[in-house]
Motif scaffolding. Structure first.
Motif, PDB file in Angstrom:
ATOM      1  N   ARG A 196       1.036  -1.135  -0.059  1.00 50.48           N
ATOM      2  CA  ARG A 196      -0.149  -0.073   0.015  1.00 50.48           C
ATOM      3  C   ARG A 196       0.910   1.180   0.018  1.00 50.48           C
ATOM      4  O   ARG A 196       1.863   1.315   0.850  1.00 50.48           O
ATOM      5  N   TYR A 198       2.491   4.828   0.861  1.00 50.83           N
ATOM      6  CA  TYR A 198       2.221   5.740   1.969  1.00 50.83           C
ATOM      7  C   TYR A 198       2.909   7.111   1.577  1.00 50.83           C
ATOM      8  O   TYR A 198       3.618   7.226   0.730  1.00 50.83           O
ATOM      9  N   THR A 263      -2.213   1.858  11.657  1.00 51.32           N
ATOM     10  CA  THR A 263      -2.324   1.957  10.145  1.00 51.32           C
ATOM     11  C   THR A 263      -2.024   3.460   9.732  1.00 51.32           C
ATOM     12  O   THR A 263      -1.576   3.548   8.612  1.00 51.32           O
ATOM     13  N   ALA A 267       0.642   4.705   6.612  1.00 50.98           N
ATOM     14  CA  ALA A 267       0.158   5.508   5.726  1.00 50.98           C
ATOM     15  C   ALA A 267       0.633   6.809   5.568  1.00 50.98           C
ATOM     16  O   ALA A 267       0.665   7.529   4.624  1.00 50.98           O
ATOM     17  N   THR A 280       5.644   1.220   9.196  1.00 52.31           N
ATOM     18  CA  THR A 280       5.868   0.856   7.863  1.00 52.31           C
ATOM     19  C   THR A 280       6.627  -0.343   7.485  1.00 52.31           C
ATOM     20  O   THR A 280       6.163  -0.757   6.672  1.00 52.31           O
TER      21      THR A 280
END
Length: 414
Positions: A196, A198, A263, A267, A280
């Protein structure tokens, strides 16, 4: 002969100057295109050039020195907070009392300085150290601080650096190194998670295609892949999760809030040079496991026996009508905390709460949407003076931990 070499009219200089400029440009192009200059790290800079570069760095640091240090810069709580980050990151290059430097980093040019001696730190004032930590140094391996607007974290590291040269190896290990008795049950990395994106302060810097801003990352210590993240968490929050005053008490929150907060750190929606580096590296499975681990620990106040100031109780329960501020409990009360995902404050450390409200006031905290901070606490904190902040922090520090309620599908506000 002299009039020929040094003509009196400026127009007579133009031709030679233009020719010299063209010649210099041509030589520069040849040097760059042929690759004749050796840029390998295997060879040091020539002595004169190295001195010139370091002098330029010294003057630039002095010119751009940071703001005035906080009054409590040398307080033990700031030093302890900075030690946690230094041991996790900085010591990899700069060493520490009782430890040398890694041969890999000493193969760099320029080489990172050994900071556990008087000379490197004594050369710089506290505002200059702030500048170096915050901005980093180009053409070296010294990075800038990964989280913008978090000057409070930078001052914590500066406080530790100032104390480092006189620190004993025993104290350094106690503050900055994870001991074996802090190790807890393994937290497996789990199945391969989907990567994902960041956010980071330079994530739009070209050439974007050459870099990968996605989690989970391969970290400095590899603690996530070795299934030992809880021991790394213990470096700051303690094996009991209570935080020690400088860091938040994790036992006070629900697993839902902790998971959503981790989370958000990963991010980049919540800023922290300390926490983004840690979060991370974690897989989604580890985030969920850590959240439940800390929420399941015995819940305890950070400062047992604290006395609640009357002014703090008034702000917490009645607000500040003259400033248009509602009571803190209208958001941080038990019921609304469960429904709106605001953190529970009862039993949290006084210093931590007061520091975080000042960070809100400076714009260093808050939910990030695009390039803007959207969080009601920023406007609220700006209407409180230092006396009011200290009072309301003292009130919540004196309260017993509130009952945790679970909630779902709500992102944390901060």
């Amino acid at each position: 002969m002299l009039p020929y070499l040094f003509p009196s009219r400026f127009s007579q200089w133009l031709g030679p100057l233009i020719a010299a400029a063209i010649g210099a440009l041509l030589i520069a192009v040849i040097v760059v295109v042929t690759g004749i200059v050796d840029l390998s790290a295997a060879k040091p800079h020539p002595e004169g050039w190295a001195r010139f570069l370091h002098y330029t760095f010294d003057r630039s640091t002095a010119f751009h020195a940071g703001p005035k240090p906080p009054a409590d810069l040398d307080s033990p709580i700031r030093i302890a907070a900075g030690a946690a980050y230094y041991g996790q990151v900085c010591a990899r290059c700069h060493g520490g009392p009782g430890f040398g430097q890694n041969p890999v980093v000493l193969s760099m040019h320029p080489r990172p300085q050994y900071l556990a001696t008087d000379l490197p730190i004594a050369n710089f004032s506290s505002p200059e150290l702030f500048r170096i930590v915050k901005a980093g140094v180009k053409y070296s391996a010294m990075p800038s601080w990964p989280a913008d607007r978090r000057d409070d974290e930078i001052w914590q590291l500066v406080a530790f650096l100032r104390a480092l040269p006189k620190m004993s190896p025993e104290t350094f290990r106690q503050l900055a190194v994870v001991s074996q008795d802090q190790a807890v049950s393994p937290v497996p990395f789990g199945q391969k998670p989907a990567q994902r994106a960041y956010a980071l302060r330079n994530d739009d810097e070209p050439p974007r295609v050459s870099y990968n801003y996605r989690t989970p990352v391969f970290g400095f210590s590899g603690y996530a892949l070795s299934a030992n993240p809880a021991a790394t968490c213990a470096r700051c929050h303690g094996a009991d999760g209570a935080g020690g005053g400088a860091f938040p008490n994790l036992t006070l929150q629900s697993p839902d809030y902790l998971a959503r907060t981790l989370t958000a750190y990963a991010a980049g929606r919540r800023r922290s040079g300390f926490m983004q580096m840690v979060a991370t590296e974690l897989s989604p499975a580890q985030i969920d496991a850590l959240a439940h681990h800390y929420a399941a620990l015995p819940r305890r106040s950070s400062e047992a026996g604290a006395t609640a100031p009357a002014l703090g109780q008034q702000i917490a329960l009645q607000g500040v009508p003259s400033a248009g501020l509602a009571p803190c409990a209208s958001c941080h009360g038990v019921t609304l905390a469960a429904s709106k995902a605001y953190p529970l404050l009862e039993g949290e450390a006084h210093w931590y709460l007061a520091n975080q409200m000042r960070v809100f006031r400076s714009g260093g905290r808050g939910s990030i949407v695009g390039d803007k901070i959207e969080d009601p606490m920023v406007a609220i904190a700006r209407k409180l003076d230092d006396r009011q902040i200290e009072a309301v922090a003292g009130y919540y520090a004196a309260q017993p931990p509130a009952k945790v309620q679970s909630f779902a599908a709500v992102e944390p506000k901060r």
